[in-house]
Design a protein around this motif. Structure first.
Motif, PDB file in Angstrom:
ATOM      1  N   VAL A 103      40.014  40.583  65.724  1.00  0.00           N
ATOM      2  CA  VAL A 103      40.005  40.279  64.291  1.00  0.00           C
ATOM      3  C   VAL A 103      38.800  39.414  63.947  1.00  0.00           C
ATOM      4  N   GLU A 104      38.398  39.482  62.694  1.00  0.00           N
ATOM      5  CA  GLU A 104      37.340  38.641  62.135  1.00  0.00           C
ATOM      6  C   GLU A 104      37.925  37.927  60.918  1.00  0.00           C
ATOM      7  N   VAL A 105      37.207  36.938  60.398  1.00  0.00           N
ATOM      8  CA  VAL A 105      37.629  36.309  59.152  1.00  0.00           C
ATOM      9  C   VAL A 105      37.584  37.386  58.075  1.00  0.00           C
ATOM     10  N   GLY A 106      38.657  37.529  57.330  1.00  0.00           N
ATOM     11  CA  GLY A 106      38.756  38.548  56.292  1.00  0.00           C
ATOM     12  C   GLY A 106      39.499  39.795  56.738  1.00  0.00           C
ATOM     13  N   SER A 107      39.776  39.918  58.037  1.00  0.00           N
ATOM     14  CA  SER A 107      40.510  41.085  58.549  1.00  0.00           C
ATOM     15  C   SER A 107      41.956  41.052  58.083  1.00  0.00           C
ATOM     16  N   GLU A 108      42.482  42.225  57.733  1.00  0.00           N
ATOM     17  CA  GLU A 108      43.899  42.364  57.408  1.00  0.00           C
ATOM     18  C   GLU A 108      44.648  42.651  58.709  1.00  0.00           C
ATOM     19  N   VAL A 109      45.732  41.921  58.965  1.00  0.00           N
ATOM     20  CA  VAL A 109      46.535  42.144  60.168  1.00  0.00           C
ATOM     21  C   VAL A 109      47.975  42.441  59.778  1.00  0.00           C
ATOM     22  N   GLU A 126      48.040  39.544  75.680  1.00  0.00           N
ATOM     23  CA  GLU A 126      47.706  39.849  74.289  1.00  0.00           C
ATOM     24  C   GLU A 126      48.597  39.013  73.386  1.00  0.00           C
ATOM     25  N   ILE A 127      47.981  38.307  72.447  1.00  0.00           N
ATOM     26  CA  ILE A 127      48.736  37.504  71.484  1.00  0.00           C
ATOM     27  C   ILE A 127      48.777  38.291  70.183  1.00  0.00           C
ATOM     28  N   GLU A 128      49.982  38.499  69.681  1.00  0.00           N
ATOM     29  CA  GLU A 128      50.172  39.296  68.480  1.00  0.00           C
ATOM     30  C   GLU A 128      50.413  38.411  67.266  1.00  0.00           C
ATOM     31  N   SER A 129      50.021  38.920  66.114  1.00  0.00           N
ATOM     32  CA  SER A 129      50.255  38.213  64.864  1.00  0.00           C
ATOM     33  C   SER A 129      51.757  38.188  64.594  1.00  0.00           C
ATOM     34  N   ASP A 130      52.257  37.026  64.207  1.00  0.00           N
ATOM     35  CA  ASP A 130      53.682  36.925  63.897  1.00  0.00           C
ATOM     36  C   ASP A 130      53.938  37.048  62.394  1.00  0.00           C
ATOM     37  N   LYS A 131      52.862  37.395  61.646  1.00  0.00           N
ATOM     38  CA  LYS A 131      52.999  37.574  60.203  1.00  0.00           C
ATOM     39  C   LYS A 131      51.887  38.504  59.722  1.00  0.00           C
ATOM     40  N   ALA A 132      52.188  39.326  58.743  1.00  0.00           N
ATOM     41  CA  ALA A 132      51.172  40.196  58.146  1.00  0.00           C
ATOM     42  C   ALA A 132      50.368  39.384  57.138  1.00  0.00           C
ATOM     43  N   GLY A 133      49.090  39.713  56.992  1.00  0.00           N
ATOM     44  CA  GLY A 133      48.254  39.027  56.022  1.00  0.00           C
ATOM     45  C   GLY A 133      46.785  39.160  56.350  1.00  0.00           C
ATOM     46  N   LYS A 134      45.993  38.257  55.793  1.00  0.00           N
ATOM     47  CA  LYS A 134      44.540  38.276  55.942  1.00  0.00           C
ATOM     48  C   LYS A 134      44.115  37.043  56.748  1.00  0.00           C
ATOM     49  N   ILE A 135      43.286  37.237  57.762  1.00  0.00           N
ATOM     50  CA  ILE A 135      42.764  36.120  58.560  1.00  0.00           C
ATOM     51  C   ILE A 135      41.789  35.344  57.682  1.00  0.00           C
ATOM     52  N   ILE A 136      42.099  34.068  57.419  1.00  0.00           N
ATOM     53  CA  ILE A 136      41.184  33.272  56.596  1.00  0.00           C
ATOM     54  C   ILE A 136      40.394  32.267  57.427  1.00  0.00           C
ATOM     55  N   LYS A 137      40.879  32.002  58.665  1.00  0.00           N
ATOM     56  CA  LYS A 137      40.134  31.069  59.512  1.00  0.00           C
ATOM     57  C   LYS A 137      40.475  31.317  60.972  1.00  0.00           C
ATOM     58  N   ILE A 138      39.438  31.278  61.824  1.00  0.00           N
ATOM     59  CA  ILE A 138      39.609  31.360  63.274  1.00  0.00           C
ATOM     60  C   ILE A 138      39.305  29.961  63.807  1.00  0.00           C
ATOM     61  N   LEU A 139      40.291  29.348  64.459  1.00  0.00           N
ATOM     62  CA  LEU A 139      40.196  27.936  64.818  1.00  0.00           C
ATOM     63  C   LEU A 139      39.707  27.684  66.242  1.00  0.00           C
ATOM     64  N   CYS A 140      39.505  28.738  67.057  1.00  0.00           N
ATOM     65  CA  CYS A 140      39.075  28.569  68.445  1.00  0.00           C
ATOM     66  C   CYS A 140      37.814  29.377  68.712  1.00  0.00           C
ATOM     67  N   GLU A 141      37.028  28.886  69.652  1.00  0.00           N
ATOM     68  CA  GLU A 141      35.831  29.590  70.088  1.00  0.00           C
ATOM     69  C   GLU A 141      36.173  30.495  71.264  1.00  0.00           C
ATOM     70  N   ASN A 142      35.438  31.571  71.421  1.00  0.00           N
ATOM     71  CA  ASN A 142      35.629  32.481  72.542  1.00  0.00           C
ATOM     72  C   ASN A 142      35.389  31.736  73.860  1.00  0.00           C
ATOM     73  N   GLY A 143      36.315  31.870  74.801  1.00  0.00           N
ATOM     74  CA  GLY A 143      36.188  31.195  76.096  1.00  0.00           C
ATOM     75  C   GLY A 143      36.699  29.763  76.108  1.00  0.00           C
TER      76      GLY A 143
END
Length: 156
Positions: A103-109, A126-143
């Motif tokens: 997912v990216e910021v703005g992605s619909e999940v 794999e961590i799954e979304s526990d709610k439908a909606g739009k990703i507005i912020k990603i709080l962690c960096e890759n790795g």
């Protein structure tokens, strides 16, 4: 006993039905007691204290920075749903190095859709979304290393 081994033991206790674990080795003794379903308390013996002391000292030294960041982080939490880490591990945005992020910021999940991977003990979860909606912020960096209950995404 090294820090990685301690984290692994804490993970095992938190993910199992046991409430207490005590291990004695040549270099020390560790007792881990599950305080409640959401947390784990670690009570090191005196001989392990030098190993555990830096772990305790680091959050105390970083407390002013965390306190300053808390008001900024509080606003997005109120405006959306927070997807939290269900385990301790390493956060990855894609299924392979250099791969397309889930997912990216703005992605619909959709609810149940994979949003990231957390590697724990050489297993990719794999961590799954526990709610439908739009990703507005990603709080962690890759790795980045993540803790149990740490916010990963904000969904609106």
């Amino acid at each position: 006993m090294d820090l990685r081994k301690l984290k692994t033991l804490i993970d095992l206790v938190s993910e199992s039905n046991i409430s207490e674990l005590e291990i004695t080795e040549a270099d020390g003794k560790v007792r881990i007691v599950k305080a409640d379903p959401a947390g784990v308390a670690m009570v090191p013996a005196a001989s392990v204290a030098p190993v555990a002391a830096p772990v305790v000292a680091a959050p105390i030294a970083a407390a002013p920075a965390v306190a300053a960041a808390a008001p900024a982080a509080a606003a997005p939490v109120e405006t959306g749903h927070v997807v939290k880490s269900p385990m301790v591990g390493t956060f990855y945005r894609s299924s392979s190095p250099g791969g397309k992020p889930f997912v990216e910021v703005g992605s619909e999940v959709k609810e149940g859709e994979p949003v990231c991977i957390i590697e724990a003990m050489k297993i990719m979860n794999e961590i799954e979304s526990d709610k439908a909606g739009k990703i507005i912020k990603i709080l962690c960096e890759n790795g980045q290393a993540v803790e149990f209950g740490q916010p990963l995404f904000i969904i609106e």
